[in-house]
Motif scaffolding. Structure first.
Motif, PDB file in Angstrom:
ATOM      1  N   SER A  48       0.659  -1.168  -0.003  1.00 33.71           N
ATOM      2  CA  SER A  48       0.120  -0.193   0.097  1.00 33.71           C
ATOM      3  C   SER A  48       1.000   1.311  -0.269  1.00 33.71           C
ATOM      4  O   SER A  48       0.209   2.267  -0.409  1.00 33.71           O
ATOM      5  N   LYS A 100      -0.716   5.711   2.602  1.00 31.12           N
ATOM      6  CA  LYS A 100      -1.394   4.328   2.559  1.00 31.12           C
ATOM      7  C   LYS A 100      -2.757   4.168   1.887  1.00 31.12           C
ATOM      8  O   LYS A 100      -2.971   3.009   1.546  1.00 31.12           O
ATOM      9  N   HIS A 105      -0.110   2.027  -5.474  1.00 32.75           N
ATOM     10  CA  HIS A 105       0.033   0.693  -4.819  1.00 32.75           C
ATOM     11  C   HIS A 105       1.376   0.052  -5.441  1.00 32.75           C
ATOM     12  O   HIS A 105       1.695   0.323  -6.538  1.00 32.75           O
ATOM     13  N   TYR A 107       1.883  -3.637  -5.205  1.00 35.25           N
ATOM     14  CA  TYR A 107       1.604  -4.999  -4.651  1.00 35.25           C
ATOM     15  C   TYR A 107       2.605  -5.787  -5.255  1.00 35.25           C
ATOM     16  O   TYR A 107       2.850  -6.854  -4.569  1.00 35.25           O
TER      17      TYR A 107
END
Length: 122
Positions: A48, A100, A105, A107
């Motif tokens: 995040s 966040k 992102h 990931y």
């Protein structure tokens, strides 16, 4: 001679207590710092936070530590210094939350921002 020895012993016993008192006069600040660092670490691990965001937030944490060190430099953290530290921590906490929860992102942890798909096409 006995007086000198007694004085030296008492100084040696009191010195660690003085250091402990100086280093531990901001326990709330220290605990909150640890919590915020943990939040940043968790954000990095979950993806995040991008590496760039995490680095910027770490730099903010370093700045908070510098502020605390300066406040403790004279051996006492005043009420005004404590309020300034708390305000800076509040701002940093909001930055961590915002970073966040934005839509950037990483990931797959490749160092590139993974953007969400738009318009329902995959």
């Amino acid at each position: 001679m006995k007086l000198l020895n007694a004085t030296l012993v008492s100084i040696m016993l009191a010195a660690p207590l003085t250091v402990f008192a100086q280093s531990n006069n901001t326990p709330r600040f220290d605990q909150r710092q640890a919590n915020q660092e943990r939040r940043i670490e968790q954000g990095e691990q979950s993806g995040s936070l991008t590496p760039r965001e995490a680095a910027r937030l770490d730099k903010g944490q370093d700045h908070l530590q510098t502020m605390e060190d300066k406040a403790k430099a004279d051996g006492k953290v005043t009420r005004q210094e404590r309020a300034r530290l708390q305000h800076a921590e509040d701002k940093q906490s909001k930055r961590i939350y915002r970073q966040k929860h934005d839509r950037q992102h990483d990931y797959n942890r490749d160092g590139k921002v993974d953007r969400p798909h738009r318009g329902g096409h995959v």
